[in-house]
Design an enzyme around this catalytic site. Structure first.
Site, PDB file in Angstrom:
ATOM      1  N   MET A 113       0.850  -1.199   0.000  1.00 54.41           N
ATOM      2  CA  MET A 113       0.000   0.000   0.000  1.00 54.41           C
ATOM      3  C   MET A 113       0.886   1.249   0.000  1.00 54.41           C
ATOM      4  SD  MET A 113      -3.405  -1.044   2.084  1.00 54.41           S
ATOM      5  CE  MET A 113      -2.798  -0.912   3.734  1.00 54.41           C
TER       6      MET A 113
ATOM      7  N   ALA B   5       4.176   3.847   0.884  1.00 54.75           N
ATOM      8  CA  ALA B   5       4.936   4.299   2.067  1.00 54.75           C
ATOM      9  C   ALA B   5       5.979   3.225   2.395  1.00 54.75           C
ATOM     10  CB  ALA B   5       4.022   4.579   3.257  1.00 54.75           C
TER      11      ALA B   5
ATOM     12  N   GLY C 177      11.494  -3.107   5.109  1.00 56.80           N
ATOM     13  CA  GLY C 177      10.812  -4.411   5.119  1.00 56.80           C
ATOM     14  C   GLY C 177      10.258  -4.715   3.736  1.00 56.80           C
ATOM     15  N   HIS C 178       9.562  -3.727   3.131  1.00 53.74           N
ATOM     16  CA  HIS C 178       9.037  -3.922   1.771  1.00 53.74           C
ATOM     17  C   HIS C 178      10.183  -4.203   0.805  1.00 53.74           C
ATOM     18  CE1 HIS C 178       5.713  -1.064   3.167  1.00 53.74           C
ATOM     19  NE2 HIS C 178       5.048  -2.137   2.798  1.00 53.74           N
TER      20      HIS C 178
ATOM     21  N   GLY D 243       5.155 -10.070   4.178  1.00 50.66           N
ATOM     22  CA  GLY D 243       5.919 -10.013   5.431  1.00 50.66           C
ATOM     23  C   GLY D 243       5.195 -10.746   6.549  1.00 50.66           C
TER      24      GLY D 243
ATOM     25  N   ASP E 285       2.493  -9.194   9.396  1.00 49.61           N
ATOM     26  CA  ASP E 285       1.056  -9.461   9.266  1.00 49.61           C
ATOM     27  C   ASP E 285       0.881 -10.969   9.100  1.00 49.61           C
ATOM     28  OD1 ASP E 285      -0.068  -6.623   9.039  1.00 49.61           O
ATOM     29  OD2 ASP E 285       1.549  -6.608   7.584  1.00 49.61           O
TER      30      ASP E 285
ATOM     31  N   MET F  95       9.056  -2.796  11.535  1.00 46.89           N
ATOM     32  CA  MET F  95       8.843  -1.748  10.524  1.00 46.89           C
ATOM     33  C   MET F  95       7.425  -1.799  10.002  1.00 46.89           C
ATOM     34  SD  MET F  95      12.316  -1.374   8.396  1.00 46.89           S
ATOM     35  CE  MET F  95      13.847  -1.127   9.277  1.00 46.89           C
TER      36      MET F  95
ATOM     37  N   SER G 177       4.499   0.992   7.739  1.00 46.91           N
ATOM     38  CA  SER G 177       4.257   2.310   7.142  1.00 46.91           C
ATOM     39  C   SER G 177       3.625   3.239   8.168  1.00 46.91           C
ATOM     40  CB  SER G 177       3.323   2.175   5.944  1.00 46.91           C
ATOM     41  OG  SER G 177       3.868   1.240   5.041  1.00 46.91           O
TER      42      SER G 177
END
Ligand code: PAF
Length: 283
Positions: A30, A32, A36-37, A148, A151, A185, A187
């Site tokens: 999503m 930001a 991690g992303h 990740g 979640d 981490m 957003s």
């Protein structure tokens, strides 16, 4: 990096890549973006021929309108970060492109996974997640998709979605990325006030201490201890702490056989809701 906004353009582009025999790695986000992303994108880049990231703030997974309105957007910075690591494609559709004027979720049965933890506190959240992830999988048809483990419930639900709908994609869960002070981490961390940002690493500290008590104290005693830590904390409010089996996400009071367990937590730091989790060994 190519930025593509329409489903049809993306499908045409990907069809060419697939014709060449190229594999597709996909990281849905999503925006930001944080480290991690980027770790997920780097994994996709190393494992597949074409890496595609989507940035789409999905309205149907927000149970709270204010949370949706205030969700951080840093599009230019995201593009720069993705270009820097040589991501191939950014899919950046509008809400209309995805929902075609009908912003509603499908209703899913994830065999009860959707009723645990986040599902109890965020009404309709996993219907929204299921709707957008299924739609993105149908448009992109990736070989591997990366999520990740912060979640963790979402990851298990996506695995269930893929199984139930026979979607031919491998779903990979990747380790939680943490700030040097231990905060997972997210957003949402950018929306924390200075004092809440300073307080937030307490969440992971408590998780680690709770894990140390495992084998010495019962699950009930550990849970009580965690609750007390937050009752005594001036800035952080515990929403839930639970120890659950990884597969079913059902909370347990005792560990059994060779099943895997994890402790899950949700905490309010002011108006920002943070989640985290940690593996628990079955002693
Ligand atoms: O984890 C997220 O950022 C979102 O839930 C996802 C998977 C991109 C779906 O909107």
């Amino acid at each position: 990096m190519k930025i593509i906004k329409s489903k049809s353009d993306l499908k045409i582009y990907l069809a060419e890549e697939k014709k060449k025999g190229n594999s597709i790695g996909f990281v849905p986000t999503m925006g930001a973006l944080h480290k991690g992303h980027l770790s997920l994108v780097e994994m996709a880049l190393s494992k597949t021929d074409v890496t595609i990231v989507s940035i789409f703030v999905n309205p149907t997974q927000f149970d709270n309108k204010e949370d949706l309105a205030k969700y951080p957007t840093t599009f230019e910075k995201d593009v720069e970060l993705l270009e820097r690591i040589n991501c191939d494609i950014l899919f950046y559709p509008s809400v209309d492109e995805i929902y075609d004027g009908n912003i509603v979720s499908e209703s899913f049965d994830f065999d009860g996974l959707e009723n645990q933890m986040e599902g109890k506190f965020r009404d309709g959240h996993f219907d929204g997640v299921g709707t957008i992830v299924k739609a993105l999988f149908e448009i992109i048809e990736p070989d591997i998709a990366y999520f990740g483990k912060k979640d963790f419930q979402q990851l298990q639900i996506i695995k269930k979605l893929v199984k139930k709908y026979n979607i031919p994609v491998k779903v990979k869960g990747m380790p939680i990325f943490r700030e040097p002070d231990g905060l997972a981490m997210s957003s949402r961390n950018t929306r924390l006030s200075k004092e809440h940002r300073e307080a937030a690493p307490f969440i992971y500290k408590v998780l680690k201490k709770a894990r140390k008590k495992n084998g010495i104290k019962s699950v009930k005693e550990i849970t009580k201890w965690v609750e007390k830590q937050f009752q005594e904390h001036p800035l952080l409010e515990l929403e839930y702490f639970t120890i659950a089996e990884e597969k079913t996400l059902i909370s347990v009071e005792e560990f059994e056989g060779n099943k895997r367990y994890r402790a899950f937590i949700a905490v309010f730091a002011g108006e920002i809701r943070l989640i985290d989790n940690i593996r628990f060994k079955n002693n």
